[in-house]
Design an enzyme around this catalytic site. Structure first.
Site, PDB file in Angstrom:
ATOM      1  N   ARG A 157     -18.157 -11.931  10.327  1.00 14.61           N
ATOM      2  CA  ARG A 157     -17.034 -11.351  10.407  1.00 14.61           C
ATOM      3  C   ARG A 157     -16.947 -11.209  11.976  1.00 14.61           C
ATOM      4  O   ARG A 157     -17.733 -10.443  12.558  1.00 14.61           O
ATOM      5  CB  ARG A 157     -16.392 -10.659  10.126  1.00 14.61           C
ATOM      6  N   SER A 208      -6.796  -1.190 -14.934  1.00 12.84           N
ATOM      7  CA  SER A 208      -6.971  -1.840 -13.795  1.00 12.84           C
ATOM      8  C   SER A 208      -6.108  -2.980 -13.653  1.00 12.84           C
ATOM      9  O   SER A 208      -6.785  -3.746 -14.268  1.00 12.84           O
ATOM     10  CB  SER A 208      -7.513  -0.862 -13.288  1.00 12.84           C
ATOM     11  N   SER A 237      -1.265  -8.189  -1.023  1.00 21.38           N
ATOM     12  CA  SER A 237      -1.080  -7.437   0.381  1.00 21.38           C
ATOM     13  C   SER A 237      -1.957  -9.006   0.845  1.00 21.38           C
ATOM     14  O   SER A 237      -1.266  -9.887   1.113  1.00 21.38           O
ATOM     15  CB  SER A 237      -1.828  -6.962   1.337  1.00 21.38           C
ATOM     16  N   HIS A 278       1.144  -1.229   1.014  1.00 19.62           N
ATOM     17  CA  HIS A 278       2.303  -2.432   1.976  1.00 19.62           C
ATOM     18  C   HIS A 278       3.362  -2.094   1.201  1.00 19.62           C
ATOM     19  O   HIS A 278       4.254  -3.165   1.815  1.00 19.62           O
ATOM     20  CB  HIS A 278       1.167  -3.704   1.378  1.00 19.62           C
ATOM     21  N   THR A 304      -0.051   4.457   2.126  1.00 16.08           N
ATOM     22  CA  THR A 304      -0.943   4.811   4.095  1.00 16.08           C
ATOM     23  C   THR A 304      -0.026   5.251   4.838  1.00 16.08           C
ATOM     24  O   THR A 304       1.401   5.021   4.970  1.00 16.08           O
ATOM     25  CB  THR A 304      -1.355   3.438   3.984  1.00 16.08           C
ATOM     26  N   LYS A 314      -0.007   1.606   8.006  1.00 14.21           N
ATOM     27  CA  LYS A 314       0.951   0.083   7.784  1.00 14.21           C
ATOM     28  C   LYS A 314       2.552   0.344   8.545  1.00 14.21           C
ATOM     29  O   LYS A 314       2.882   0.310   9.887  1.00 14.21           O
ATOM     30  CB  LYS A 314       0.725  -0.386   6.480  1.00 14.21           C
ATOM     31  N   THR A 354     -14.200  16.653   3.741  1.00 22.08           N
ATOM     32  CA  THR A 354     -13.750  15.356   5.171  1.00 22.08           C
ATOM     33  C   THR A 354     -13.162  16.346   6.052  1.00 22.08           C
ATOM     34  O   THR A 354     -12.213  17.163   6.042  1.00 22.08           O
ATOM     35  CB  THR A 354     -12.665  14.540   4.745  1.00 22.08           C
ATOM     36  N   THR A 355     -12.990  16.024   6.985  1.00 21.50           N
ATOM     37  CA  THR A 355     -12.715  16.927   8.745  1.00 21.50           C
ATOM     38  C   THR A 355     -10.738  16.319   8.503  1.00 21.50           C
ATOM     39  O   THR A 355     -10.491  15.569   8.069  1.00 21.50           O
ATOM     40  CB  THR A 355     -13.079  17.047  10.066  1.00 21.50           C
ATOM     41  N   THR A 409     -12.577 -11.104   0.160  1.00 19.21           N
ATOM     42  CA  THR A 409     -10.960 -10.340   0.821  1.00 19.21           C
ATOM     43  C   THR A 409      -9.920 -10.876  -0.649  1.00 19.21           C
ATOM     44  O   THR A 409      -8.841 -10.411  -1.398  1.00 19.21           O
ATOM     45  CB  THR A 409     -10.778 -10.249   2.023  1.00 19.21           C
TER      46      THR A 409
END
Length: 426
Positions: A21, A137, A189, A217, A245, A248, A277-278, A363
């Protein structure tokens, strides 16, 4: 021992498989989106048009989100200062969580540093807090969901993508009293297909299962207030945990879950990847909160986006380009060859100043390589016409196969108005 050889071999394998990539150095122009500057490794600079951004509605450059970020950074600084437990819980973050809980009609919400982390932390924690839990799942779930499932100690079974009969078969085989967690996405997506969310909720209720949906999405994009597919289908109240999220449709950074207060509090209290985690910086939280508020009140932005998405698909199909049919805003143009998909992207940049990144394995499966085009409300009709001409030129140059042009009726503006987009796309 020369350790470097292991890493050279690993990168060499990616290059040999045509999966290496290359990141593009892109500078978006907030005054003229979707245009940007592309800086090449050779020092060259060119004006390009971006056709592959997940900032679907252009909210990353919306004046209200920019103002919220700048004002908050000026007063509260650029960092959170620690984890949520130590010093990282700031008022913009608290306001954001309240705004997200309201968006989804849930008791509470919890914000993470990314959508990937929110899935990893939440799925694994929720499943592990239910003794003898079984995770079911969908076969095409996102990597972040798969990693969350793997991190859990719960048993897991995979059901065929969007296959309700297979899901019911797996559910029916388990004792009704056994804890079960059905994990799936609302909008996938890569192919752009949409899950039968109401029917999945029916099965979950029938077999006493908990539901966890990834709407990353879809949030900002669908539903009267932009809460996603579940809102559009009227089933938000029947889904236990909604994950989304801020990176997006909302154009910022971060991920979140929304659900019953006890579930959210449990993830907050038990998930190591949240606890240690911060926190998100207050300026980032403030910008996201502004974006959520804007999109709750602006269905017209979704209407314009859907118009451009439908028009793009219509124009590409009319030119005989192989668009993968779906009912969403995602526009996959199939190449099905790892070498040629990279060559197509290179030619689009070199000849036409169009930036689209190739989508390849892992992907998507090998042989399913594609261009993933994402129109925004800021892509004009003229830019769409330019894109079609450019893709036709590239298809001819690379001797890629065209398909029979669809004999679709003339583009109908009325079909793109909210809430009839689904009918138009179908």
């Amino acid at each position: 021992m020369h350790y470097r050889r292991f890493f050279d071999a690993a990168i060499g394998q990616l290059r040999n498989e045509r999966r290496y990539r290359v990141f593009a150095n892109i500078e978006r122009d907030t005054s003229d989106c979707p245009r940007a500057l592309h800086r090449g490794d050779d020092g060259s600079v060119r004006d390009v048009v971006i056709w592959c951004s997940n900032d679907y509605l252009g909210m990353g450059r919306h004046p209200e989100t920019i103002k919220a970020m700048c004002d908050t950074a000026a007063t509260l600084g650029v960092g959170a200062g620690g984890t949520r437990n130590i010093s990282g819980t700031n008022n913009p973050l608290v306001e954001l969580e309240a705004e997200l809980a309201d968006l989804h009609g849930k008791e509470a919400a919890l914000v993470f540093t990314s959508g990937w982390i929110s899935n990893l932390a939440s799925i694994s924690t929720i499943a592990d807090l239910m003794p003898n839990c079984l995770i079911l799942s969908d076969a095409l779930n996102h990597n972040s969901m798969i990693e969350g499932i793997r991190r859990s100690s719960a048993e897991r079974k995979v059901w065929r993508h969007n296959d309700l009969a297979h899901l019911e078969e797996l559910l029916a085989a388990e004792p009704k009293e056994r804890p079960k967690l059905v994990v799936f996405e609302s909008l996938y997506s890569m192919d752009g297909d949409i899950a039968p969310v109401a029917a999945i909720a029916d099965l979950a209720e029938k077999y006493n299962a908990m539901t966890y949906i990834d709407e990353v999405h879809a949030v900002g994009m669908y539903g009267p207030r932009g809460a996603g597919i579940c809102e559009r289908e009227g089933v938000m109240g029947r889904i236990d945990v909604i994950e989304g999220t801020l990176a997006k449709g909302f154009g910022g950074l971060g991920g979140y879950i929304a659900g019953d207060a006890s579930v959210i509090d449990s993830v907050r209290s038990y998930a190591p990847s949240f606890i240690f985690t911060t926190a998100l910086p207050p300026a980032v939280a403030a910008a996201a909160c502004a974006s959520v508020r804007v999109l709750k009140a602006r269905p017209d932005l979704r209407e314009k986006h859907r118009r451009q998405a439908v028009l793009t698909k219509h124009a590409l199909e009319a030119a005989g380009l192989p668009v993968l049919d779906n009912p969403s805003h995602i526009v996959p143009v199939m190449v099905r060859d790892a070498v040629k998909v990279k060559a197509a992207c290179d030619l689009l940049m070199q000849r036409h100043n169009i930036y689209i990144q190739p989508i390849n394995y892992p992907t998507v499966p090998r042989g399913e390589e594609r261009l993933r085009i994402t129109p925004t409300p800021l892509h004009s009709d003229a830019l769409i016409a330019d894109l079609v001409d450019a893709l036709v030129d590239v298809w001819k140059a690379l001797d890629l196969p065209f398909v029979e042009a669809k004999s679709t009726p003339a583009f109908d503006e009325a079909h793109c108005a909210y809430p009839d987009f689904r009918k138009a796309a179908e």
